[in-house]
Every structure is written in C-alpha cells, then in structure tokens.
Design a protein around this motif. Sequence first.
Motif, PDB file in Angstrom:
ATOM      1  N   LEU A  49       0.831  -1.196   0.000  1.00 30.51           N
ATOM      2  CA  LEU A  49       0.000   0.000   0.000  1.00 30.51           C
ATOM      3  C   LEU A  49       0.867   1.248   0.000  1.00 30.51           C
ATOM      4  N   GLU A  50       0.499   2.206  -0.829  1.00 27.35           N
ATOM      5  CA  GLU A  50       1.178   3.494  -0.872  1.00 27.35           C
ATOM      6  C   GLU A  50       0.566   4.460   0.130  1.00 27.35           C
ATOM      7  N   PHE A  51       1.414   5.173   0.854  1.00 27.18           N
ATOM      8  CA  PHE A  51       0.999   6.255   1.741  1.00 27.18           C
ATOM      9  C   PHE A  51       1.750   7.531   1.351  1.00 27.18           C
ATOM     10  N   LYS A  52       1.450   8.608   2.077  1.00 28.16           N
ATOM     11  CA  LYS A  52       2.234   9.833   1.955  1.00 28.16           C
ATOM     12  C   LYS A  52       2.475  10.371   3.357  1.00 28.16           C
ATOM     13  N   THR A  53       3.716  10.722   3.647  1.00 33.13           N
ATOM     14  CA  THR A  53       4.054  11.232   4.973  1.00 33.13           C
ATOM     15  C   THR A  53       3.427  12.602   5.197  1.00 33.13           C
ATOM     16  N   ILE A  54       3.010  12.861   6.435  1.00 36.24           N
ATOM     17  CA  ILE A  54       2.469  14.161   6.818  1.00 36.24           C
ATOM     18  C   ILE A  54       3.189  14.628   8.083  1.00 36.24           C
ATOM     19  N   SER A  55       3.049  15.883   8.409  1.00 42.20           N
ATOM     20  CA  SER A  55       3.714  16.417   9.591  1.00 42.20           C
ATOM     21  C   SER A  55       3.018  15.917  10.861  1.00 42.20           C
ATOM     22  N   ASN A  56       3.760  15.888  11.940  1.00 40.91           N
ATOM     23  CA  ASN A  56       3.166  15.489  13.214  1.00 40.91           C
ATOM     24  C   ASN A  56       2.095  16.475  13.677  1.00 40.91           C
ATOM     25  N   ASP A  57       2.268  17.759  13.354  1.00 40.96           N
ATOM     26  CA  ASP A  57       1.253  18.753  13.717  1.00 40.96           C
ATOM     27  C   ASP A  57      -0.055  18.485  12.987  1.00 40.96           C
ATOM     28  N   ASP A  58       0.039  18.214  11.691  1.00 43.64           N
ATOM     29  CA  ASP A  58      -1.148  17.896  10.895  1.00 43.64           C
ATOM     30  C   ASP A  58      -1.797  16.619  11.407  1.00 43.64           C
ATOM     31  N   CYS A  59      -0.974  15.635  11.709  1.00 46.84           N
ATOM     32  CA  CYS A  59      -1.469  14.362  12.228  1.00 46.84           C
ATOM     33  C   CYS A  59      -2.217  14.563  13.541  1.00 46.84           C
ATOM     34  N   THR A  60      -1.655  15.349  14.427  1.00 46.89           N
ATOM     35  CA  THR A  60      -2.288  15.616  15.719  1.00 46.89           C
ATOM     36  C   THR A  60      -3.641  16.293  15.537  1.00 46.89           C
ATOM     37  N   LYS A  61      -3.695  17.281  14.644  1.00 46.55           N
ATOM     38  CA  LYS A  61      -4.958  17.980  14.394  1.00 46.55           C
ATOM     39  C   LYS A  61      -6.030  17.020  13.895  1.00 46.55           C
ATOM     40  N   GLN A  62      -5.652  16.123  12.981  1.00 48.18           N
ATOM     41  CA  GLN A  62      -6.624  15.166  12.444  1.00 48.18           C
ATOM     42  C   GLN A  62      -7.079  14.162  13.502  1.00 48.18           C
ATOM     43  N   LEU A  63      -6.139  13.653  14.269  1.00 47.06           N
ATOM     44  CA  LEU A  63      -6.482  12.637  15.264  1.00 47.06           C
ATOM     45  C   LEU A  63      -7.250  13.216  16.450  1.00 47.06           C
ATOM     46  N   LYS A  64      -7.156  14.507  16.671  1.00 52.93           N
ATOM     47  CA  LYS A  64      -7.984  15.144  17.708  1.00 52.93           C
ATOM     48  C   LYS A  64      -9.464  15.033  17.365  1.00 52.93           C
TER      49      LYS A  64
END
Length: 267
Positions: free
Chosen positions: A174-189
């Motif tokens: 599976l292909e993914f794309k890396t994202i920033s930890n800040d963006d990740c945190t905002k989404q997972l909130k």
Amino acid sequence: MFLHFGILLLLSHGLLGEVEVSEAIDGDTRIVGGKDATPGIAKYAVSIRGHNGKQDWHSCGGSILNEEYVLTAAHCIYQRRTDQVSILVGTYTVNKGGDRYKIKKLIPHEKYDNEWLRNDIALMQIEGKIKYSDKVQPIELLKEMAPIGKKCLLTGWGLTNYRRRTAPNYLQMLEFKTISNDDCTKQLKRSPYPEYVPVDVGQLCVQRPKRSGACKGDSGGALVIEDEKNKTVQIGVVSWGVPCSANFPDVFASVHGYYDWIQSKMK
C-alpha cells in the motif's frame, strides 16, 4: 482482535530485488481491500509467528536489520516469552515456504507505555544467523527525519477486510504519503481517540488512501521510501491506527526518533 481502549493496535491472530519502490507505489494497491504485492518487493519482510502447542499463526510484521536482529513494534512482543514467538522470512505466502528461526532475546524499548502506545519499538535477536538469499535481504534505516509529503510503501499480511476478518495468503502492499506530526495531531484530535495525541517526536504519521489502510496483522511492519540515492530505506514501524481504513492517519514509530536506541541495542 486486540483492542486497546478502542484503538486498534495493528496486531494479528534499497533491497527490493526485481521491483523498485517507485514502481510499486504508482500502482493501485491497498492492504485493506487488498491487492497482492509483486513478488520480490520486500525481501526484508518478516512474519512474526505466535505459538500455542503445535499451532502457529501470523501475529505481526517485522523487518530484517542484519543477520541477527529484526525490528518490530513493542506491542507485538509485550509480555511474551522467547518460546512463544518465532519468525518466518523469505516467503511471499504467509503460511508456507520460507525459513523459520527461533528467538534468542526480546528487546522492547525500556520506556514502552502499553497504555498510551509511546516508545512502541522493539528488537528481536535471532538464534543463530539469518541466511541471506535472493529472497532474504536486510533493510537499511534512514537516520535523518523523513521528508514531509514523501511517497512511501508498506507491505504486510494484515487483514484485507476488517469487518469480515479476511486475511490474505499473499503479501500485500500500500502506498501512503508522509504528513507532519502537527497535521497528524490535528486530524487525530477529531478521531474517536483524541486522548492519544499529541503525536510525539518518536512517532511518524502517514495519510491513508481512501478506503485503505494498515490493519490488524500489519503491526511491526516496515514503512519504506526511496532516498536521494534511490536506495530503499525504512522510516517507520507500524504502531496503531483508527480501525481500519477510516479517514484518519496511521501512526508509526519513527526510525529517525529511535535510531540511536536501535544501534545501541545491536552492539
């Protein structure tokens, strides 16, 4: 299934050979919903096996670092003994072929937190030495921080359909794309599990394709990219995600964040 306060731990019941990562990640491939990986795509891939008497099953993924050590997630070996696990390498199919090795030592991170899934990284030391071949090769680790927005590739034998509990016979990719930890945190909130953020410096996040993602059985598997020299290198270890193919990032232990720890444990 192995659930942790509702969060799904993805835990289950440049050496790519003939195929380049760039070829693989341009295809329509997914682990959930599954398409088979091209044979030879991940010679570093390990199936960590659980044991109960004569029964043997795929439990987690891992990656070959050298002849003696395999990298995986700490939750894959949490509270296990060496005689309860083994590894299978050099196979495209999960239940036949390949070479099996017993485990000499399990080395979870000393600060692994099984409640909040921090420091979710571990090594397994093999009895004897892994024999390299045209189907078995190690993977190099990226010492630097992984670039943001970079295409990356995950392979594994995790479930291809979470609701139906469908497990693949053949390795998936599976292909993914890396994202920033800040963006990740905002989404997972905004996810069902906001208490597991913020994402810390020991973690790395990727954006899933639609209706795809890592799933149960993919834990411990290697996330890889091609570096500036077109060499395949590992950047992450599958840790946890919102089950399974939901529109939220998947979370990995960062190879960069634990590079010095990994090297120190292999000395």
